[in-house]
Motif scaffolding. Sequence first.
Motif, PDB file in Angstrom:
ATOM      1  N   CYS A 231      -4.900   2.484  -2.252  1.00 53.00           N
ATOM      2  CA  CYS A 231      -3.892   2.554  -1.192  1.00 53.00           C
ATOM      3  C   CYS A 231      -4.155   1.416  -0.210  1.00 53.00           C
ATOM      4  N   ILE A 232      -3.408   0.336  -0.307  1.00 53.79           N
ATOM      5  CA  ILE A 232      -3.642  -0.859   0.516  1.00 53.79           C
ATOM      6  C   ILE A 232      -2.342  -1.340   1.158  1.00 53.79           C
ATOM      7  N   GLU A 233      -2.467  -2.206   2.117  1.00 52.71           N
ATOM      8  CA  GLU A 233      -1.372  -2.891   2.800  1.00 52.71           C
ATOM      9  C   GLU A 233      -0.286  -1.921   3.258  1.00 52.71           C
ATOM     10  N   LEU A 236      -0.938   1.775   2.742  1.00 52.17           N
ATOM     11  CA  LEU A 236      -1.973   2.285   3.630  1.00 52.17           C
ATOM     12  C   LEU A 236      -1.388   2.590   5.000  1.00 52.17           C
ATOM     13  N   THR A 246      -5.315   8.711   2.008  1.00 56.06           N
ATOM     14  CA  THR A 246      -5.309   7.270   1.696  1.00 56.06           C
ATOM     15  C   THR A 246      -6.216   6.956   0.507  1.00 56.06           C
ATOM     16  N   SER A 248      -7.424   6.437  -3.387  1.00 54.67           N
ATOM     17  CA  SER A 248      -6.763   5.821  -4.540  1.00 54.67           C
ATOM     18  C   SER A 248      -6.308   6.898  -5.527  1.00 54.67           C
TER      19      SER A 248
END
Length: 419
Positions: A231-233, A236, A246, A248
């Motif tokens: 969970c990025i950018e 997130l 959050t 993965s």
Amino acid sequence: MTNKIHSTEFLENHRKKPTDFTRNRTLTFPRLMSFLLNALNGSIQAELVRFFNVIDDSYLSTKSVSTAAFCKARKKLSHRAFIELNDDLVQAFYEAATIDKWQGHRLLAVDGSVTQLPISDELLEHFGKARPQAAMPHVRLSQLYDVKNNITLDLQVASHSTGEREMALKHLNKTQTGDLVVYDRGYPAVWFYKYHKLKNIDFCMRIVKSSNAVKAFLESGKYSDVVDFPCIEKSLRRCRKDKISTESLRLRLVRVDLPSGEPEVLVSSLTDLQAYPTALFANLYHQRWGVEEDYKVLKSRLNIENYSSVSVEGVLQDLHAKLLTKNLAASAIHDAKRKIKKPKKNRLYEYKINFTFAINQLKDNIVRFIMRLAELELYELLISKISKNLSVIRPDRKFFRQDRRNKTNKYPMNYKRMC
């Protein structure tokens, strides 16, 4: 549905003011509802004349209602009446029908579409337009559709600027544990996957090949693999904003080779390799095409872009009324399947009931049913007639898809068909 339309409680819930539909008018609440459900395509005045001919069972009714009187009456009605009726129909359908499933799942598909609206300052301000240089306002639609049973569970209508993921998120309120939802590309996002996990809803989506995880998967030469999606950018930030996990996710990537040789990649929550072999996914994703065909029914058969109003409420009435009419036709077809005789052994192709013919047979008859002018015998006759009109299923047919986005106004408000 007929009982609800004639009930005082339903009337009180869906009129704009307590004084609406209290006087003894020719166009009563049940008549207005049945008129709007009668697949309107011609001019309003011509449709009104036809409607009262059916009501009076006459070649030429003595009753007369003007277009202005109809427009005045519809302003008293909330479009949410049709949404409630559709919810009731969907619930009754799944309680009574023996439905088709995929590997034990109710197979649903989500897809969006854009339809052109009549020229109106009110519509332009409320819905916006597809492109800055466009003259006509446009509305964005999204539907949750049962591809195995041809029923639309939910229709979302929003301004053109609304994102498809946000509209699709609202569809999850109409799903239930064990459902499998198929999406086209444009929907995949880790935060979007997480909402499906929270509701215990499985999914399968076509994913773009530009991400690092997909590139690595394609380079590996594998046709199926379970990988971590962090969970990025943007995801997130969205998860933090919505206060959801959050962490993965472990999801499955599946490679499907197209006839051209080009690979496409699907991402799915169906990670059990034994229960869901890789060979199933090509056909699974192909079944998403059913929702595209349903939009064709709405646009080409029911002419949902042929609006009868230039107000926001009138447009919403037209859309939800025609969707309900389409679902009634799908329910009738499901019932008609029990009357189809077993095919001869020497048939080259399989056959299915003609959807267009079913809609055609509902015209006027839907008025007779809602207005309690017909007995059960008419329904059985209608179902029997629908069951005999079959069309051939030719597998693997392909056609060039025309781009109709730059067409001028398809249904001018001043030039409606007479019939």
